[in-house]
Scaffold this motif. Structure first.
Motif, PDB file in Angstrom:
ATOM      1  N   ILE A 190      -4.760  -1.512   9.709  1.00 36.38           N
ATOM      2  CA  ILE A 190      -4.117  -0.919   8.542  1.00 36.38           C
ATOM      3  C   ILE A 190      -4.515   0.544   8.410  1.00 36.38           C
ATOM      4  O   ILE A 190      -3.684   1.421   8.128  1.00 36.38           O
ATOM      5  N   ARG A 191      -5.784   0.861   8.624  1.00 36.99           N
ATOM      6  CA  ARG A 191      -6.254   2.245   8.538  1.00 36.99           C
ATOM      7  C   ARG A 191      -5.564   3.116   9.586  1.00 36.99           C
ATOM      8  O   ARG A 191      -5.203   4.264   9.325  1.00 36.99           O
ATOM      9  N   GLN A 192      -5.372   2.571  10.797  1.00 33.87           N
ATOM     10  CA  GLN A 192      -4.699   3.323  11.852  1.00 33.87           C
ATOM     11  C   GLN A 192      -3.252   3.608  11.471  1.00 33.87           C
ATOM     12  O   GLN A 192      -2.770   4.736  11.626  1.00 33.87           O
ATOM     13  N   TRP A 193      -2.547   2.590  10.971  1.00 36.67           N
ATOM     14  CA  TRP A 193      -1.154   2.784  10.573  1.00 36.67           C
ATOM     15  C   TRP A 193      -1.032   3.846   9.486  1.00 36.67           C
ATOM     16  O   TRP A 193      -0.165   4.718   9.554  1.00 36.67           O
ATOM     17  N   LEU A 194      -1.896   3.767   8.481  1.00 37.46           N
ATOM     18  CA  LEU A 194      -1.850   4.746   7.399  1.00 37.46           C
ATOM     19  C   LEU A 194      -2.204   6.142   7.916  1.00 37.46           C
ATOM     20  O   LEU A 194      -1.631   7.140   7.473  1.00 37.46           O
ATOM     21  N   GLY A 195      -3.127   6.216   8.840  1.00 35.43           N
ATOM     22  CA  GLY A 195      -3.473   7.499   9.432  1.00 35.43           C
ATOM     23  C   GLY A 195      -2.299   8.132  10.151  1.00 35.43           C
ATOM     24  O   GLY A 195      -2.111   9.351  10.106  1.00 35.43           O
ATOM     25  N   GLU A 196      -1.480   7.312  10.815  1.00 36.14           N
ATOM     26  CA  GLU A 196      -0.287   7.833  11.478  1.00 36.14           C
ATOM     27  C   GLU A 196       0.719   8.372  10.468  1.00 36.14           C
ATOM     28  O   GLU A 196       1.548   9.217  10.809  1.00 36.14           O
ATOM     29  N   ALA A 197       0.643   7.885   9.231  1.00 34.96           N
ATOM     30  CA  ALA A 197       1.508   8.391   8.161  1.00 34.96           C
ATOM     31  C   ALA A 197       0.866   9.548   7.406  1.00 34.96           C
ATOM     32  O   ALA A 197       1.409  10.010   6.401  1.00 34.96           O
ATOM     33  N   LEU A 199       0.813  -1.203   0.000  1.00 33.64           N
ATOM     34  CA  LEU A 199       0.000   0.000   0.000  1.00 33.64           C
ATOM     35  C   LEU A 199       0.853   1.263   0.000  1.00 33.64           C
ATOM     36  O   LEU A 199       0.477   2.281  -0.598  1.00 33.64           O
ATOM     37  N   LEU A 200       1.994   1.228   0.671  1.00 34.24           N
ATOM     38  CA  LEU A 200       2.857   2.394   0.712  1.00 34.24           C
ATOM     39  C   LEU A 200       3.625   2.585  -0.587  1.00 34.24           C
ATOM     40  O   LEU A 200       3.947   3.714  -0.966  1.00 34.24           O
ATOM     41  N   ASP A 201       3.935   1.486  -1.276  1.00 37.66           N
ATOM     42  CA  ASP A 201       4.675   1.583  -2.531  1.00 37.66           C
ATOM     43  C   ASP A 201       3.769   1.917  -3.705  1.00 37.66           C
ATOM     44  O   ASP A 201       4.162   2.652  -4.614  1.00 37.66           O
ATOM     45  N   ARG A 202       2.577   1.347  -3.715  1.00 34.04           N
ATOM     46  CA  ARG A 202       1.634   1.557  -4.815  1.00 34.04           C
ATOM     47  C   ARG A 202       0.305   2.006  -4.213  1.00 34.04           C
ATOM     48  O   ARG A 202      -0.214   1.343  -3.305  1.00 34.04           O
ATOM     49  N   PRO A 203      -0.270   3.101  -4.690  1.00 34.18           N
ATOM     50  CA  PRO A 203      -1.470   3.641  -4.038  1.00 34.18           C
ATOM     51  C   PRO A 203      -2.737   2.832  -4.261  1.00 34.18           C
ATOM     52  O   PRO A 203      -3.737   3.087  -3.606  1.00 34.18           O
ATOM     53  N   VAL A 204      -2.709   1.860  -5.179  1.00 31.33           N
ATOM     54  CA  VAL A 204      -3.897   1.043  -5.445  1.00 31.33           C
ATOM     55  C   VAL A 204      -3.542  -0.422  -5.223  1.00 31.33           C
ATOM     56  O   VAL A 204      -2.500  -0.886  -5.673  1.00 31.33           O
ATOM     57  N   CYS A 205      -4.405  -1.138  -4.533  1.00 36.67           N
ATOM     58  CA  CYS A 205      -4.162  -2.549  -4.248  1.00 36.67           C
ATOM     59  C   CYS A 205      -5.414  -3.350  -4.588  1.00 36.67           C
ATOM     60  O   CYS A 205      -6.493  -3.105  -4.019  1.00 36.67           O
ATOM     61  N   TYR A 206      -5.279  -4.304  -5.510  1.00 33.79           N
ATOM     62  CA  TYR A 206      -6.398  -5.136  -5.927  1.00 33.79           C
ATOM     63  C   TYR A 206      -6.318  -6.493  -5.215  1.00 33.79           C
ATOM     64  O   TYR A 206      -5.247  -7.124  -5.201  1.00 33.79           O
ATOM     65  N   PRO A 207      -7.407  -6.972  -4.650  1.00 38.03           N
ATOM     66  CA  PRO A 207      -7.398  -8.263  -3.943  1.00 38.03           C
ATOM     67  C   PRO A 207      -6.903  -9.411  -4.817  1.00 38.03           C
ATOM     68  O   PRO A 207      -6.238 -10.322  -4.337  1.00 38.03           O
ATOM     69  N   ALA A 208      -7.195  -9.357  -6.124  1.00 36.95           N
ATOM     70  CA  ALA A 208      -6.800 -10.451  -7.016  1.00 36.95           C
ATOM     71  C   ALA A 208      -5.286 -10.577  -7.143  1.00 36.95           C
ATOM     72  O   ALA A 208      -4.781 -11.629  -7.542  1.00 36.95           O
ATOM     73  N   ASP A 209      -4.545  -9.509  -6.803  1.00 38.01           N
ATOM     74  CA  ASP A 209      -3.091  -9.533  -6.939  1.00 38.01           C
ATOM     75  C   ASP A 209      -2.396 -10.078  -5.687  1.00 38.01           C
ATOM     76  O   ASP A 209      -1.172 -10.222  -5.684  1.00 38.01           O
ATOM     77  N   LEU A 210      -3.151 -10.354  -4.644  1.00 36.02           N
ATOM     78  CA  LEU A 210      -2.562 -10.725  -3.359  1.00 36.02           C
ATOM     79  C   LEU A 210      -2.579 -12.225  -3.144  1.00 36.02           C
ATOM     80  O   LEU A 210      -3.384 -12.950  -3.729  1.00 36.02           O
ATOM     81  N   GLY A 211      -1.687 -12.665  -2.265  1.00 40.79           N
ATOM     82  CA  GLY A 211      -1.688 -14.048  -1.832  1.00 40.79           C
ATOM     83  C   GLY A 211      -2.800 -14.286  -0.827  1.00 40.79           C
ATOM     84  O   GLY A 211      -3.437 -13.337  -0.346  1.00 40.79           O
ATOM     85  N   PRO A 212      -3.038 -15.541  -0.453  1.00 35.24           N
ATOM     86  CA  PRO A 212      -4.146 -15.843   0.467  1.00 35.24           C
ATOM     87  C   PRO A 212      -4.006 -15.189   1.839  1.00 35.24           C
ATOM     88  O   PRO A 212      -4.996 -14.760   2.432  1.00 35.24           O
TER      89      PRO A 212
END
Length: 406
Positions: free
Chosen positions: A259-266, A233-246
Motif C-alpha cells: 500500500i505504501r508503494q502504491w501511494l508513493g507512486e501517486a 485511502l484515496l477518497d478519504r485521507p484518514v482511515c480508522y481500523p474500526a471502520d473496516l471489514g475483517p
C-alpha cells in the motif's frame, strides 16, 4: 541508479494520478493531459491494479475519464453551485441533474436549445414519477442553470448562442448548446451498467470475490480487499481500523509495504499510527491537506488546536461555535470575510468532517483520534511589522498560519 528522466516521469505520472483523482473527467486544457496520453498504458494498469478502476483516454477528442467506483456513499464532497458561491446541491438539484443528462442522452442531436431541454426534462420528470419540472417555478429554472453550468465546466455542453437574459430569472430566455456525446456517455459510472438493471439500486451492487475458500483467504479475495482499502485511502485521507471489514483490517496488519508503494507512486505519503492510517501530500494538492491557506482551513486548524487543549472526546455544537467566535475575537484583525459569513460554522465543520477529524454524534461532535495529529502554530515574528505592535495599524493578507504535523 535512477536517471533524471525516470524521476521526472515518475513525478509527472504522480501529478497525473492526483489530477484524475480530484477531477475524474478532464480535457486537454489540463496541464497533466499530455502525461495521461503518453503514459496511458501505465496509468490504466496502475488504476486497475491498485483500485480496480478503469481509465478511459480519448486523445483525439482530448478527454480522459477515470471511472471511479467506491462502493460506499460519500456525502462529504457534494456538487456545489457555480452560481451561488459554492452552495451544496440540494436533492432537487440532483434530481434535475439526472433528468437533464437523461434528456440529453435521449435527444440524439449534437445541438439543442435550453428551451428544448426544459421541455424534455418536464416530460421525463413525469415518466420518472418524480416531482414534475415546472419552468414557472424560479427554483426549478435556477436548478437547471446550475446543472448546465456544471455540464459546461465538464466540457459536455458548450454555449454557442444566447438570447434574452438569464434563464433563472427569465423563463423566456434561450441558449443554444453544442453537446459532446462522448463525454456525456462517460458521465455515468456504476458497478453494473443500467441496461442490466431492472432497478436503479442494482446499479450500486458491486460484484465481490468470494472472501474465503477452504484453505483460507484466496488470492483474489486478498487482492480485492487491498483495492477496497486503497479506494478508501484515496477518497478519504484518514482511515480508522474500526471502520473496516475483517478482510481490509487484515490488509492493514500485513499489507503496509505494498500500500505504501502504491501511494508513493501517486506522490502521496502514508502515516501508519496505532489509531489510524493517514494519507498526506506534504508538498501540494490542496484537496489532500488542510494547509491550503484559506480562511476556513486556517480557522479549522486553530479550532483543532483548541479542541486538543481541551483533551475531550466529545464537544457540543454550542461549545464548538463558541470556540470559533473566541478565535475570531482573539485574531480580531484577521479573516474579515469569515467573520461576516453567517455560514462559517457549517463550512468549518464540513471541512473537518470531510477529513474525518470530527463526526456528528448526539447533538454534538465526536473528536476522532486523527484530530490530535494537527497542530497550528502562529509565530509572531512571521507577522508583518505593522502587526507586531499591540495595536495593528492595518489589515494584512488572510493567509497567516504555518501549519506542521505534530
Amino acid at each position: 541508479m535512477v536517471s533524471v528522466e525516470e524521476l521526472d516521469l515518475a513525478v509527472r505520472r504522480a501529478r497525473a494520478i492526483q489530477d484524475l483523482l480530484s477531477r475524474p473527467l478532464i480535457d486537454r486544457r489540463q496541464p497533466s493531459f499530455e502525461t495521461i496520453a503518453t503514459s496511458e498504458r501505465w496509468l490504466k494498469d496502475w488504476f486497475f491494479r491498485t483500485c480496480g478502476w478503469v481509465l478511459v483516454v480519448d486523445y483525439r477528442h482530448g478527454m480522459a475519464r477515470l471511472r471511479k467506483v467506491t462502493g460506499t456513499a460519500d456525502t462529504t464532497s457534494p456538487l456545489r453551485s457555480l452560481r451561488q458561491a459554492g452552495k451544496p446541491f440540494t436533492k432537487r438539484q440532483y434530481v434535475v441533474f439526472c433528468l437533464v443528462t437523461a434528456a440529453l442522452g435521449e435527444h440524439g442531436r449534437s445541438r439543442v436549445s435550453l428551451q428544448d431541454i426544459a421541455v424534455a426534462v418536464a416530460d421525463l420528470s413525469v415518466r420518472a414519477a418524480v416531482t414534475p419540472y415546472n419552468d414557472l417555478e424560479r427554483k426549478d429554472r435556477q436548478a437547471m442553470v446550475d446543472v448546465l453550468l456544471h455540464l459546461t465546466k465538464l466540457g459536455i455542453a458548450t454555449e454557442l448562442d444566447r438570447s434574452g437574459r438569464d434563464y433563472g430569472s427569465d423563463r423566456g430566455s434561450n441558449v443554444l448548446y453544442q453537446i459532446d456525446e462522448r463525454r456525456l456517455a462517460q458521465l455515468l459510472v456504476a458497478p453494473v451498467p443500467p441496461a442490466r438493471c431492472a432497478d436503479w439500486r442494482q446499479m450500486m451492487v458491486e460484484e465481490r470475490h468470494r472472501p474465503h475458500d477452504l484453505e483460507g483467504p484466496s488470492r483474489l479475495a486478498t487482492a480485492a480487499a487491498k483495492q477496497r482499502l486503497m479506494r478508501r485511502l484515496l477518497d478519504r485521507p484518514v482511515c480508522y481500523p474500526a471502520d473496516l471489514g475483517p478482510d481490509e483490517a487484515a490488509v492493514m496488519r500485513g499489507g503496509v509495504a505494498e500500500i505504501r508503494q502504491w501511494l508513493g507512486e501517486a506522490g502521496l505519503d502514508l502515516e501508519v499510527r496505532a489509531d489510524a492510517w493517514m494519507v498526506v501530500h506534504r508538498r501540494a494538492a490542496a484537496q489532500r491537506t488542510l494547509r491550503d491557506g484559506s480562511n476556513v482551513a486556517n480557522a479549522a486548524l486553530l479550532l483543532l488546536d483548541t479542541i486538543i487543549q481541551l483533551d475531550v472526546e466529545w464537544i457540543s455544537a454550542t461549545q464548538l461555535s463558541s470556540a470559533v467566535d473566541e478565535l475570531l475575537a482573539k485574531y480580531s484583525w484577521w479573516a474579515k470575510s469569515l467573520r461576516k459569513d453567517t455560514q462559517r460554522m457549517a463550512a468549518i465543520t464540513a471541512l473537518l468532517v470531510a477529513f474525518d477529524l470530527i463526526r456528528p454524534e448526539a447533538g454534538g461532535w465526536a473528536i476522532m483520534p486523527a484530530a490530535w495529529r494537527w497542530k497550528a502554530s502562529v509565530a509572531p515574528e512571521s507577522f508583518p511589522a505593522a502587526l507586531q505592535t499591540a495595536e495593528p495599524a492595518a489589515l494584512i493578507q488572510e493567509d497567516l498560519f504555518t501549519v506542521e504535523p505534530m
